[in-house]
Design a protein around this motif. Structure first.
Motif, PDB file in Angstrom:
ATOM      1  N   GLY A 130      25.764  -1.830 -19.921  1.00 16.16           N
ATOM      2  CA  GLY A 130      26.140  -2.918 -20.821  1.00 16.16           C
ATOM      3  C   GLY A 130      27.577  -3.355 -20.604  1.00 16.16           C
ATOM      4  O   GLY A 130      27.880  -4.550 -20.583  1.00 16.16           O
ATOM      5  N   ARG A 131      28.486  -2.407 -20.451  1.00 15.87           N
ATOM      6  CA  ARG A 131      29.902  -2.746 -20.184  1.00 15.87           C
ATOM      7  C   ARG A 131      30.025  -3.562 -18.909  1.00 15.87           C
ATOM      8  O   ARG A 131      30.713  -4.570 -18.869  1.00 15.87           O
ATOM      9  CB  ARG A 131      30.743  -1.480 -20.068  1.00 15.87           C
ATOM     10  CG  ARG A 131      31.047  -0.826 -21.371  1.00 15.87           C
ATOM     11  CD  ARG A 131      32.115   0.246 -21.226  1.00 15.87           C
ATOM     12  NE  ARG A 131      31.675   1.361 -20.402  1.00 15.87           N
ATOM     13  CZ  ARG A 131      31.075   2.437 -20.865  1.00 15.87           C
ATOM     14  NH1 ARG A 131      30.819   2.548 -22.156  1.00 15.87           N
ATOM     15  NH2 ARG A 131      30.712   3.418 -20.060  1.00 15.87           N
ATOM     16  N   ARG A 132      29.346  -3.105 -17.871  1.00 16.08           N
ATOM     17  CA  ARG A 132      29.426  -3.795 -16.585  1.00 16.08           C
ATOM     18  C   ARG A 132      28.906  -5.228 -16.702  1.00 16.08           C
ATOM     19  O   ARG A 132      29.530  -6.165 -16.234  1.00 16.08           O
ATOM     20  CB  ARG A 132      28.636  -3.022 -15.524  1.00 16.08           C
ATOM     21  CG  ARG A 132      28.756  -3.600 -14.141  1.00 16.08           C
ATOM     22  CD  ARG A 132      28.081  -2.754 -13.063  1.00 16.08           C
ATOM     23  NE  ARG A 132      26.717  -2.330 -13.420  1.00 16.08           N
ATOM     24  CZ  ARG A 132      26.370  -1.096 -13.767  1.00 16.08           C
ATOM     25  NH1 ARG A 132      27.275  -0.133 -13.820  1.00 16.08           N
ATOM     26  NH2 ARG A 132      25.121  -0.795 -14.075  1.00 16.08           N
ATOM     27  N   GLU A 133      27.766  -5.401 -17.375  1.00 19.24           N
ATOM     28  CA  GLU A 133      27.211  -6.752 -17.488  1.00 19.24           C
ATOM     29  C   GLU A 133      28.084  -7.659 -18.342  1.00 19.24           C
ATOM     30  O   GLU A 133      28.275  -8.831 -18.008  1.00 19.24           O
ATOM     31  CB  GLU A 133      25.788  -6.728 -18.048  1.00 19.24           C
ATOM     32  CG  GLU A 133      25.218  -8.137 -18.044  1.00 19.24           C
ATOM     33  CD  GLU A 133      23.746  -8.208 -18.347  1.00 19.24           C
ATOM     34  OE1 GLU A 133      23.331  -9.268 -18.823  1.00 19.24           O
ATOM     35  OE2 GLU A 133      23.031  -7.225 -18.112  1.00 19.24           O
ATOM     36  N   LEU A 166      30.477 -10.785 -28.651  1.00 21.03           N
ATOM     37  CA  LEU A 166      29.759 -10.408 -27.434  1.00 21.03           C
ATOM     38  C   LEU A 166      28.593  -9.545 -27.807  1.00 21.03           C
ATOM     39  O   LEU A 166      28.541  -8.967 -28.899  1.00 21.03           O
ATOM     40  CB  LEU A 166      30.677  -9.694 -26.441  1.00 21.03           C
ATOM     41  CG  LEU A 166      31.411  -8.427 -26.901  1.00 21.03           C
ATOM     42  CD1 LEU A 166      30.537  -7.191 -26.769  1.00 21.03           C
ATOM     43  CD2 LEU A 166      32.656  -8.251 -26.074  1.00 21.03           C
ATOM     44  N   GLY A 167      27.623  -9.492 -26.930  1.00 17.79           N
ATOM     45  CA  GLY A 167      26.473  -8.649 -27.196  1.00 17.79           C
ATOM     46  C   GLY A 167      25.712  -8.346 -25.924  1.00 17.79           C
ATOM     47  O   GLY A 167      25.834  -9.047 -24.921  1.00 17.79           O
ATOM     48  N   TRP A 168      24.922  -7.307 -26.004  1.00 18.62           N
ATOM     49  CA  TRP A 168      24.097  -6.881 -24.883  1.00 18.62           C
ATOM     50  C   TRP A 168      22.788  -6.353 -25.436  1.00 18.62           C
ATOM     51  O   TRP A 168      22.784  -5.594 -26.422  1.00 18.62           O
ATOM     52  CB  TRP A 168      24.818  -5.795 -24.092  1.00 18.62           C
ATOM     53  CG  TRP A 168      24.092  -5.278 -22.905  1.00 18.62           C
ATOM     54  CD1 TRP A 168      23.848  -5.955 -21.745  1.00 18.62           C
ATOM     55  CD2 TRP A 168      23.491  -3.999 -22.750  1.00 18.62           C
ATOM     56  NE1 TRP A 168      23.153  -5.166 -20.875  1.00 18.62           N
ATOM     57  CE2 TRP A 168      22.928  -3.941 -21.474  1.00 18.62           C
ATOM     58  CE3 TRP A 168      23.390  -2.883 -23.565  1.00 18.62           C
ATOM     59  CZ2 TRP A 168      22.259  -2.839 -20.988  1.00 18.62           C
ATOM     60  CZ3 TRP A 168      22.731  -1.756 -23.079  1.00 18.62           C
ATOM     61  CH2 TRP A 168      22.187  -1.748 -21.797  1.00 18.62           C
ATOM     62  N   VAL A 169      21.682  -6.762 -24.841  1.00 20.56           N
ATOM     63  CA  VAL A 169      20.369  -6.316 -25.273  1.00 20.56           C
ATOM     64  C   VAL A 169      19.942  -5.157 -24.388  1.00 20.56           C
ATOM     65  O   VAL A 169      19.874  -5.299 -23.173  1.00 20.56           O
ATOM     66  CB  VAL A 169      19.336  -7.461 -25.171  1.00 20.56           C
ATOM     67  CG1 VAL A 169      17.967  -6.984 -25.590  1.00 20.56           C
ATOM     68  CG2 VAL A 169      19.791  -8.643 -26.006  1.00 20.56           C
ATOM     69  N   CYS A 170      19.687  -4.016 -25.001  1.00 21.44           N
ATOM     70  CA  CYS A 170      19.279  -2.817 -24.245  1.00 21.44           C
ATOM     71  C   CYS A 170      17.957  -3.014 -23.537  1.00 21.44           C
ATOM     72  O   CYS A 170      17.089  -3.621 -23.959  1.00 21.44           O
ATOM     73  CB  CYS A 170      19.149  -1.621 -25.169  1.00 21.44           C
ATOM     74  SG  CYS A 170      20.631  -1.243 -26.080  1.00 21.44           S
ATOM     75  N   PHE A 228      25.750 -17.012 -21.357  1.00 24.74           N
ATOM     76  CA  PHE A 228      24.763 -15.943 -21.287  1.00 24.74           C
ATOM     77  C   PHE A 228      24.724 -15.301 -19.910  1.00 24.74           C
ATOM     78  O   PHE A 228      24.792 -15.979 -18.893  1.00 24.74           O
ATOM     79  CB  PHE A 228      23.367 -16.487 -21.614  1.00 24.74           C
ATOM     80  CG  PHE A 228      23.242 -16.960 -23.030  1.00 24.74           C
ATOM     81  CD1 PHE A 228      22.922 -16.069 -24.048  1.00 24.74           C
ATOM     82  CD2 PHE A 228      23.461 -18.285 -23.354  1.00 24.74           C
ATOM     83  CE1 PHE A 228      22.812 -16.499 -25.358  1.00 24.74           C
ATOM     84  CE2 PHE A 228      23.359 -18.728 -24.655  1.00 24.74           C
ATOM     85  CZ  PHE A 228      23.037 -17.831 -25.662  1.00 24.74           C
ATOM     86  N   GLY A 229      24.597 -13.988 -19.909  1.00 25.19           N
ATOM     87  CA  GLY A 229      24.314 -13.228 -18.707  1.00 25.19           C
ATOM     88  C   GLY A 229      22.833 -12.903 -18.699  1.00 25.19           C
ATOM     89  O   GLY A 229      22.058 -13.463 -19.487  1.00 25.19           O
ATOM     90  N   ARG A 230      22.440 -11.981 -17.855  1.00 27.47           N
ATOM     91  CA  ARG A 230      21.029 -11.601 -17.766  1.00 27.47           C
ATOM     92  C   ARG A 230      20.531 -11.027 -19.095  1.00 27.47           C
ATOM     93  O   ARG A 230      19.490 -11.431 -19.587  1.00 27.47           O
ATOM     94  CB  ARG A 230      20.848 -10.591 -16.642  1.00 27.47           C
ATOM     95  CG  ARG A 230      19.436 -10.330 -16.239  1.00 27.47           C
ATOM     96  CD  ARG A 230      19.342  -9.510 -14.956  1.00 27.47           C
ATOM     97  NE  ARG A 230      20.197  -8.331 -14.978  1.00 27.47           N
ATOM     98  CZ  ARG A 230      19.796  -7.129 -15.387  1.00 27.47           C
ATOM     99  NH1 ARG A 230      18.567  -6.950 -15.786  1.00 27.47           N
ATOM    100  NH2 ARG A 230      20.633  -6.106 -15.380  1.00 27.47           N
ATOM    101  N   ARG A 231      21.286 -10.082 -19.652  1.00 22.98           N
ATOM    102  CA  ARG A 231      20.930  -9.491 -20.952  1.00 22.98           C
ATOM    103  C   ARG A 231      22.132  -9.449 -21.885  1.00 22.98           C
ATOM    104  O   ARG A 231      22.207  -8.614 -22.773  1.00 22.98           O
ATOM    105  CB  ARG A 231      20.393  -8.072 -20.754  1.00 22.98           C
ATOM    106  CG  ARG A 231      19.097  -8.041 -19.977  1.00 22.98           C
ATOM    107  CD  ARG A 231      18.474  -6.675 -19.957  1.00 22.98           C
ATOM    108  NE  ARG A 231      19.398  -5.655 -19.480  1.00 22.98           N
ATOM    109  CZ  ARG A 231      19.152  -4.362 -19.549  1.00 22.98           C
ATOM    110  NH1 ARG A 231      18.030  -3.924 -20.068  1.00 22.98           N
ATOM    111  NH2 ARG A 231      20.021  -3.488 -19.082  1.00 22.98           N
TER     112      ARG A 231
END
Length: 72
Positions: A18-21, A68-72, A48-51
């Motif tokens: 998630g950090r990397r993305e 910011l956010g990231w979907v697992c 938006f990124g991939r996730r």
């Protein structure tokens, strides 16, 4: 007292993937100035990124990430 959450603090709560993305998403928006909202204005934009996603405002010398956010 500063209540703003720094990007680094938010990234600490994510797994390495998630950090990397998120960092890749921020880097990609920095390269796409045409996608930035009005520089110095009150507008924000979402990229938006991939996730992942970042919500940011723009300034002449860069951006401020406000969410910011990231979907697992």
């Amino acid at each position: 007292m500063d209540l703003a959450v720094r990007v680094e603090d938010a990234l600490d709560e994510l797994p390495e993937e998630g950090r990397r993305e998120i960092l890749e998403t921020i880097a990609s928006v920095l390269l796409r100035r045409d996608a930035w909202p009005t520089v110095g204005g009150w507008e924000a934009a979402t990229w938006f990124g991939r996730r992942s996603w970042v919500v940011f405002t723009a300034y002449p010398d860069g951006i401020d990430v406000v969410d910011l956010g990231w979907v697992c």
